[in-house]
Design an enzyme around this catalytic site. Structure first.
Site, PDB file in Angstrom:
ATOM      1  N   GLU A  20      -5.806  -0.674  -6.629  1.00 17.49           N
ATOM      2  CA  GLU A  20      -6.911  -0.010  -5.942  1.00 17.49           C
ATOM      3  C   GLU A  20      -6.690   1.497  -5.997  1.00 17.49           C
ATOM      4  O   GLU A  20      -5.558   1.986  -5.899  1.00 17.49           O
ATOM      5  CB  GLU A  20      -6.994  -0.462  -4.489  1.00 17.49           C
ATOM      6  CG  GLU A  20      -7.492  -1.874  -4.297  1.00 17.49           C
ATOM      7  CD  GLU A  20      -7.746  -2.178  -2.840  1.00 17.49           C
ATOM      8  OE1 GLU A  20      -8.934  -2.240  -2.454  1.00 17.49           O
ATOM      9  OE2 GLU A  20      -6.779  -2.350  -2.095  1.00 17.49           O
ATOM     10  N   HIS A  25       0.827  -1.203   0.000  1.00 14.28           N
ATOM     11  CA  HIS A  25       0.000   0.000   0.000  1.00 14.28           C
ATOM     12  C   HIS A  25       0.863   1.256   0.000  1.00 14.28           C
ATOM     13  O   HIS A  25       1.913   1.291   0.657  1.00 14.28           O
ATOM     14  CB  HIS A  25      -0.897   0.046   1.250  1.00 14.28           C
ATOM     15  CG  HIS A  25      -1.910  -1.045   1.319  1.00 14.28           C
ATOM     16  ND1 HIS A  25      -2.809  -1.290   0.311  1.00 14.28           N
ATOM     17  CD2 HIS A  25      -2.175  -1.966   2.289  1.00 14.28           C
ATOM     18  CE1 HIS A  25      -3.586  -2.309   0.646  1.00 14.28           C
ATOM     19  NE2 HIS A  25      -3.222  -2.735   1.838  1.00 14.28           N
TER      20      HIS A  25
END
Length: 332
Positions: free
Chosen positions: A108, A39
């Site tokens: 994402e 992330h």
């Protein structure tokens, strides 16, 4: 193919040093692998973490000797140029031959949009992923690579730190198109638990087999990995309460789509009820119940089960699961 049991190192909630120690403890507790997410931003602004995956994997390799480790999953198409990933994982493959996996996905918005001006639709993200995997493999296979793709290009590029033992590429997917792609071009497939049995038996696994057949392979030629969400503690109230910190996982893809701010995602997740937060987890204080419910995924044909646990005391989970559940699973 032998079944392996791994640990999902939750980078969303732990800093890099603590996460390394958990990876070391996973090896000591009998787990076969450690996988980490990649992330740019955490899923929550308050109390969240997002350590950089590439240096973290090198540190984990130095502190361990046996476990397989890699990403579940990294997006090699926006924040990274595929050639950078080819170089990084080629280096890891040389340092830790036979122990490294490159797990990839289409991305994402939370991780990619802050560094971009737009977020393409699923079709483009899918095509970018396919092209990126193709380029990474070309760079590992040859010198002076000239690649003229739709989104990526190289001009006489050479990745000098190429892995002597090939680094497998596994593709993470939750829909049929990306799953077919995994079957066609990848060495393995990554998905998550908590779906209906029909979603696996009627959609994902048939799509994976179809893709594999296009490359004259079968499911037995692929590693089938599934992240299984488990909450285990001798105190059943604690096992249930621990799932509240992962309320984000209960959100539907539609609820999370396009969310690019951790503060906003944190706000949405705060409205999730405790019952809904626990719904995707196997929650029980009985090790035999865990084995029975996990057996569903073994019966479906998954060969690599990676366990993700909620709650702040991950060391307690690793020791309990390693001593009480893993031996039972292996006996099964």
């Amino acid at each position: 193919m032998a079944v392996r049991f791994g640990y999902k190192a939750s980078a969303e909630f732990f800093g890099p040093r603590e996460l390394i120690e958990l990876g070391v403890l996973a090896e000591q507790s009998g787990f076969d692998s450690v996988f980490v997410s990649d992330h740019l931003q955490p899923w929550r602004h308050d109390g969240g973490h997002a350590p950089a995956t590439l240096p973290w994997l090198g540190a984990l390799g130095e502190r361990t000797s046996r476990i397989l480790f890699g990403t579940s999953v990294l997006t090699p198409t926006f924040r990274y140029h595929p050639a950078v990933i080819a170089q990084a994982f080629g280096t890891l493959g040389l340092l830790y031959p036979g122990r490294v996996v490159l797990g990839v996905g289409s991305g994402e918005a939370l991780n990619e949009v802050p560094l971009r001006s737009s977020w393409p639709d699923g079709r483009e993200r899918f095509a970018r992923l396919k092209e990126a995997v193709t380029l990474i493999r070309k760079l590992w296979a040859g010198d002076r690579v000239h690649f003229d793709g739709t989104w990526y290009s190289t001009d006489n590029a050479t990745v000098y730190d190429r892995p002597e033992v090939p680094v497998p590429i596994w593709i993470g997917a939750s829909g049929p198109a990306a799953t077919r792609l995994a079957g066609r071009i990848a060495d393995g497939f990554i998905t998550t638990s908590g779906k209906s049995t029909a979603q696996y038996t009627e959609t994902l696994l048939p799509a994976l087999a179809e893709g594999a057949a296009r490359s004259r392979r079968s499911l037995t030629d692929l590693e089938l990995m599934i992240e299984v969400k488990v909450s285990f503690d001798p105190d059943p109230a604690r096992a249930l309460a621990d799932t509240a910190s992962w309320a984000t996982l209960a959100l539907t893809p539609e609820e999370r789509a396009g969310v690019t701010d951790p503060l906003e995602l944190q706000r949405i997740a705060a409205a999730v009820t405790p019952e809904r937060a626990a719904a995707r987890w196997i929650v029980s204080s009985d090790p035999d119940e865990h084995v029975e419910r996990i057996g569903r995924y073994l019966d479906l044909g998954f060969t690599h089960l990676v366990f993700q646990a909620p709650g702040p005391d991950q060391a307690r989970f690793l020791e309990l699961y390693g001593s009480q559940v893993l031996p039972r699973l292996r006996a099964r």
